[in-house]
Design a protein around this motif. Structure first.
Motif, mmCIF file in Angstrom:
data_model
loop_
_atom_site.group_PDB
_atom_site.id
_atom_site.type_symbol
_atom_site.label_atom_id
_atom_site.label_comp_id
_atom_site.label_asym_id
_atom_site.label_seq_id
_atom_site.Cartn_x
_atom_site.Cartn_y
_atom_site.Cartn_z
ATOM 1 N N MET A 1 0.852 -1.202 0.000
ATOM 2 C CA MET A 1 0.000 0.000 0.000
ATOM 3 C C MET A 1 0.884 1.248 0.000
ATOM 4 O O MET A 1 1.744 1.391 0.874
ATOM 5 N N PRO A 2 0.707 2.127 -0.967
ATOM 6 C CA PRO A 2 1.516 3.358 -1.000
ATOM 7 C C PRO A 2 1.288 4.181 0.266
ATOM 8 O O PRO A 2 0.198 4.176 0.845
ATOM 9 N N ARG A 4 1.958 8.086 2.262
ATOM 10 C CA ARG A 4 2.199 9.509 2.024
ATOM 11 C C ARG A 4 3.560 9.895 2.586
ATOM 12 O O ARG A 4 3.885 9.544 3.719
ATOM 13 N N ARG A 5 4.339 10.598 1.765
ATOM 14 C CA ARG A 5 5.647 11.034 2.251
ATOM 15 C C ARG A 5 5.726 12.557 2.220
ATOM 16 O O ARG A 5 5.657 13.174 1.158
ATOM 17 N N LEU A 6 5.877 13.137 3.397
ATOM 18 C CA LEU A 6 6.000 14.578 3.497
ATOM 19 C C LEU A 6 7.357 15.028 2.943
ATOM 20 O O LEU A 6 8.326 14.262 2.959
ATOM 21 N N PRO A 7 7.455 16.245 2.449
ATOM 22 C CA PRO A 7 8.717 16.736 1.876
ATOM 23 C C PRO A 7 9.846 16.719 2.897
ATOM 24 O O PRO A 7 9.639 17.056 4.068
ATOM 25 N N ASN A 8 11.033 16.328 2.448
ATOM 26 C CA ASN A 8 12.191 16.339 3.341
ATOM 27 C C ASN A 8 13.355 17.142 2.775
ATOM 28 O O ASN A 8 14.464 17.094 3.312
ATOM 29 N N THR A 9 13.120 17.860 1.678
ATOM 30 C CA THR A 9 14.113 18.791 1.137
ATOM 31 C C THR A 9 13.422 20.115 0.875
ATOM 32 O O THR A 9 12.182 20.171 0.762
ATOM 33 N N ASP A 10 14.191 21.174 0.773
ATOM 34 C CA ASP A 10 13.599 22.500 0.540
ATOM 35 C C ASP A 10 12.907 22.568 -0.813
ATOM 36 O O ASP A 10 11.844 23.183 -0.942
ATOM 37 N N GLN A 11 13.503 21.948 -1.826
ATOM 38 C CA GLN A 11 12.877 21.956 -3.142
ATOM 39 C C GLN A 11 11.551 21.197 -3.130
ATOM 40 O O GLN A 11 10.579 21.603 -3.780
ATOM 41 N N ALA A 12 11.508 20.097 -2.386
ATOM 42 C CA ALA A 12 10.259 19.338 -2.274
ATOM 43 C C ALA A 12 9.207 20.154 -1.514
ATOM 44 O O ALA A 12 8.013 20.108 -1.843
ATOM 45 N N ARG A 13 9.637 20.902 -0.523
ATOM 46 C CA ARG A 13 8.707 21.758 0.218
ATOM 47 C C ARG A 13 8.119 22.821 -0.710
ATOM 48 O O ARG A 13 6.918 23.105 -0.675
ATOM 49 N N LEU A 14 8.977 23.421 -1.524
ATOM 50 C CA LEU A 14 8.510 24.446 -2.461
ATOM 51 C C LEU A 14 7.529 23.860 -3.474
ATOM 52 O O LEU A 14 6.508 24.485 -3.806
ATOM 53 N N TYR A 218 -3.134 17.767 -5.971
ATOM 54 C CA TYR A 218 -2.839 18.874 -5.065
ATOM 55 C C TYR A 218 -1.387 18.858 -4.584
ATOM 56 O O TYR A 218 -1.001 19.665 -3.755
ATOM 57 N N GLY A 219 -0.603 17.912 -5.097
ATOM 58 C CA GLY A 219 0.818 17.869 -4.743
ATOM 59 C C GLY A 219 1.203 16.860 -3.688
ATOM 60 O O GLY A 219 2.384 16.759 -3.329
ATOM 61 N N ILE A 220 0.226 16.111 -3.166
ATOM 62 C CA ILE A 220 0.570 15.095 -2.171
ATOM 63 C C ILE A 220 1.350 13.972 -2.858
ATOM 64 O O ILE A 220 0.985 13.505 -3.935
ATOM 65 N N VAL A 221 2.425 13.556 -2.203
ATOM 66 C CA VAL A 221 3.315 12.542 -2.776
ATOM 67 C C VAL A 221 3.083 11.210 -2.071
ATOM 68 O O VAL A 221 3.107 11.134 -0.837
ATOM 69 N N TYR A 222 2.859 10.173 -2.869
ATOM 70 C CA TYR A 222 2.698 8.819 -2.328
ATOM 71 C C TYR A 222 3.839 7.951 -2.853
ATOM 72 O O TYR A 222 4.218 8.039 -4.020
ATOM 73 N N MET A 223 4.374 7.146 -1.958
ATOM 74 C CA MET A 223 5.514 6.294 -2.308
ATOM 75 C C MET A 223 5.189 4.829 -2.031
ATOM 76 O O MET A 223 4.417 4.513 -1.114
ATOM 77 N N ASP A 227 9.419 -3.302 -0.932
ATOM 78 C CA ASP A 227 8.929 -4.634 -1.300
ATOM 79 C C ASP A 227 7.589 -4.568 -2.047
ATOM 80 O O ASP A 227 6.944 -5.595 -2.265
ATOM 81 N N GLU A 228 7.183 -3.341 -2.410
ATOM 82 C CA GLU A 228 5.925 -3.193 -3.134
ATOM 83 C C GLU A 228 6.192 -2.681 -4.549
ATOM 84 O O GLU A 228 7.186 -2.042 -4.816
ATOM 85 N N LYS A 229 5.311 -3.012 -5.442
ATOM 86 C CA LYS A 229 5.388 -2.539 -6.804
ATOM 87 C C LYS A 229 4.056 -1.951 -7.208
ATOM 88 O O LYS A 229 3.005 -2.486 -6.847
ATOM 89 N N PRO A 230 4.072 -0.836 -7.950
ATOM 90 C CA PRO A 230 2.797 -0.254 -8.390
ATOM 91 C C PRO A 230 2.092 -1.203 -9.347
ATOM 92 O O PRO A 230 2.741 -1.915 -10.119
#
Length: 233
Positions: A1-2, A4-14, A218-223, A227-230
């Motif tokens: 199951m994917p 949600r990963r919050l931004p962890n770099t400044d560019q990702a935050r922007l 809306y920009g939410i990132v899912y990873m 061990d998972e594949k889309p």
């Protein structure tokens, strides 16, 4: 199951802020998937954070480039200071100067070695000693040393000092810019968290891929975990 990963770099935050802001510009307030107040908060913080990150990156890049120039000046000045001390010792060996002259340069009478010049601080220390020592010796009527002359040593040394001081100023500027960005990250991260929580809550009536796709707009990132594949479409 994917997940949600919050931004962890400044560019990702922007990117996260800009994506949410873009949706806010495209939709009427009642169609927006997160509270309107958060939209106004993004409008307020985004330009400030973007400018702070830009200034920090620019200062960091400039510092790195200047650091290379400083390294070149350090190497050149070190050669001249080292060679001057070597020539001084040759003059003593040839009995053109007395061993006692070494004391003018902060060296012991019997010290025939070149001082350690491997660091910037060592070069600053001994470069100044050599220059002031030779100038003092000349004022007492001493015979000039050439190849290199103290005038050339001084030119190279002062150029190194100029670059050293400028680089230190750049380091201080970069540090201030870094502190400014760091101080804003908690505010930005908290805002993104509120926005993303609001978006996901808004699309709770959807499930699975439909919900993630809507939120992703809306920009939410899912990873996917390692061990998972889309799922293939």
């Amino acid at each position: 199951m994917p997940y949600r990963r919050l931004p962890n770099t400044d560019q990702a935050r922007l990117r996260a802020l800009k994506a949410a802001l873009d949706q806010g510009r495209l939709k009427y307030p009642y169609d927006l998937a997160y509270p309107q107040q958060l939209y106004h908060d993004i409008q307020s913080i985004l330009p400030q954070f973007e400018q702070a990150v830009s200034q920090y990156n620019f200062s960091k890049e400039r510092q790195a480039k200047y650091g290379k120039l400083l390294s070149d000046q350090f190497k050149e000045a070190r050669i001249y200071v080292s060679h001057f001390v070597q020539v001084l010792n040759f003059c003593i060996i040839r009995k053109e100067l007395k061993p006692e002259v070494r004391e003018e340069f902060g060296l012991s009478i019997d010290d025939k070695a070149v001082p350690e010049l491997g660091t910037e601080q060592q070069l600053i220390h001994w470069g100044k000693k050599v220059i002031t020592g030779e100038e003092s010796r000349m004022m007492k009527g001493g015979t000039r040393i050439y190849n290199p002359s103290i005038a050339m040593v001084k030119v190279k040394y002062e150029k190194f000092i100029e670059y050293y001081n400028n680089h230190k100023n750049l380091q201080n500027t970069t540090q201030k810019m870094h502190e400014k960005v760091t101080s804003m990250r908690d505010v930005v991260d908290n805002l993104i968290l509120k926005v993303w929580n609001g978006i996901e809550e808004n699309f709770n009536d959807l499930s699975g891929d439909d919900k993630r796709n809507a939120c992703s707009n809306y920009g939410i990132v899912y990873m996917y975990r390692k061990d998972e594949k889309p799922m293939e479409s």
